[in-house]
Design an enzyme around this catalytic site. Structure first.
Site, PDB file in Angstrom:
ATOM      1  N   TYR A   1      46.715  27.061  43.528  1.00  0.00           N
ATOM      2  CA  TYR A   1      45.627  27.601  42.342  1.00  0.00           C
ATOM      3  C   TYR A   1      45.409  28.926  42.832  1.00  0.00           C
ATOM      4  O   TYR A   1      44.747  29.154  44.017  1.00  0.00           O
ATOM      5  CB  TYR A   1      44.779  26.508  42.139  1.00  0.00           C
ATOM      6  CG  TYR A   1      43.260  26.921  41.430  1.00  0.00           C
ATOM      7  CD1 TYR A   1      43.398  28.164  40.583  1.00  0.00           C
ATOM      8  CD2 TYR A   1      42.487  26.080  41.599  1.00  0.00           C
ATOM      9  CE1 TYR A   1      42.354  28.419  39.855  1.00  0.00           C
ATOM     10  CE2 TYR A   1      41.227  26.538  40.711  1.00  0.00           C
ATOM     11  CZ  TYR A   1      41.294  27.401  39.665  1.00  0.00           C
ATOM     12  OH  TYR A   1      40.520  27.959  38.857  1.00  0.00           O
TER      13      TYR A   1
ATOM     14  N   LYS B   1      49.237  28.120  39.151  1.00  0.00           N
ATOM     15  CA  LYS B   1      48.067  28.192  38.419  1.00  0.00           C
ATOM     16  C   LYS B   1      47.689  29.689  38.591  1.00  0.00           C
ATOM     17  O   LYS B   1      46.922  29.919  39.624  1.00  0.00           O
ATOM     18  CB  LYS B   1      46.880  27.195  38.503  1.00  0.00           C
ATOM     19  CG  LYS B   1      45.868  27.554  37.343  1.00  0.00           C
ATOM     20  CD  LYS B   1      44.647  26.540  37.604  1.00  0.00           C
ATOM     21  CE  LYS B   1      43.584  26.785  36.653  1.00  0.00           C
ATOM     22  NZ  LYS B   1      42.793  28.087  36.576  1.00  0.00           N
TER      23      LYS B   1
END
Length: 329
Positions: free
Chosen positions: A152, A182
């Site tokens: 992330y 992400k």
């Protein structure tokens, strides 16, 4: 220390994570306790009203780092339980400042049947090089050797400026379970190079800046994770469908219409608190206030957001036609 994953432990049965992924909100009561009672209703709303069947739990939108470890475990369990046979994939964010806590959450995600885990960079005592960051991430991934692992990337909040392109270079050699990214940043050069340099890897490239999604799709994004897909999922899915049909003019119209709303609320002050207020308004499911240090959205914000949603037909979910967007305010 958790054992390293072996090739036999990494038979991932699910297809690649793609399409829209809602960054879920953590519903709370007015006194700040988690309101587990509405999560089943929340699942049904995402699937039936927004056409969103993938979720990202305990991330930024879910106030994951404002929850205790026990609460994070409970929230993850509830989403996995209520989403069974309804959702396609439930990815749990397990990042934490403490390596041990992150490993505990990763192992727990595997035990409850999550479909993947994601981790942000630790952001107080920061890793300043790619190798140090990867060393942290691989120790977390090793705690759940049968789960797909996602990084992330959100440098604006973590302050960790290591480029995603650099991090992905050779990452599967160190983290065999790595399956995607992400990418919550506006640096489309970095994002584009992530895609360009890893074309053979079949990674999931999940874009995290909702108002720029169309640009990322053009550069090769395979999906998107975002807070607005909780209540603008149907509209965004229409944009994805137009893009798939190569109707770029219509896709651009959808993106501009979505931008009109996001641009409007950004000027009012837009964050997790306001997202909770909008979701309550659109879905009818009470999301409650945020946890301190965040403050509850003002009535003025909610009223203004409601008026804007209505002017753009987002509350009625009327289908957008080629020409109708020209009249949107």
């Amino acid at each position: 220390m958790f054992s390293r994953p072996t090739s036999s432990s990494m038979a991932f049965p699910k297809k690649k994570l793609q399409g829209l992924v809602a960054a879920t909100i953590t519903p709370m009561t007015e006194n700040g306790e988690i309101n587990f009672s509405v999560i089943g209703q929340y699942v049904d709303y995402l699937v039936k009203e927004q056409g969103v069947k993938n979720i990202f739990v305990n991330g930024t939108t879910g106030e994951g780092l404002s929850l205790s470890i026990s609460e994070r475990r409970q929230v993850a369990e509830e989403w996995v339980t209520k989403g069974k046979d309804k959702l396609d994939q439930v990815v749990i964010h397990v990042g934490a400042l403490s390596l041990k806590e992150s490993q505990e959450l990763a192992q727990h995600a595997a035990e409850i049947g999550a479909d993947g885990i994601a981790v942000i960079a630790p952001f107080f005592l920061k890793p300043w090089t790619k190798d140090i960051l990867i060393n942290f991430l691989k120790e977390v991934a090793a705690a759940a050797p049968a789960l797909p692992f996602y990084y992330y990337h959100i440098p604006a909040l973590t302050g960790v400026k290591i480029r995603a392109e650099e991090l992905l270079d050779g990452i599967q050699d160190k983290i065999p379970t790595f399956r995607g990214l992400k990418f919550s940043d506006t640096d489309l050069l970095d994002f584009g190079q992530c895609v360009d340099q890893n074309r053979q890897q079949q990674f999931a490239f999940l874009f995290g800046v909702d108002e720029q999604l169309l640009s990322a799709l053009v550069m090769g994004a395979t999906g998107a994770v975002g807070s607005t897909y909780n209540y603008l999922g149907k509209k965004t899915n229409q944009m994805l469908e137009a893009f798939e049909r190569k109707d770029l003019s219509l896709a651009l119209n959808y993106q501009f219409c979505i931008q009109r709303f996001i641009n409007f609320v950004v000027k009012l002050g837009f964050g997790v608190s306001q997202t909770k207020a909008i979701m309550t308004l659109v879905s009818g499911i009470p999301m409650g206030p945020p946890r301190l240090p965040l403050q509850k959205a003002s009535r003025e914000f909610t009223d203004s957001a409601e008026a804007k949603l209505k002017s753009l037909d987002f509350l009625s979910f009327a289908d957008l036609k080629d020409g109708s967007l020209e009249a949107s305010s």
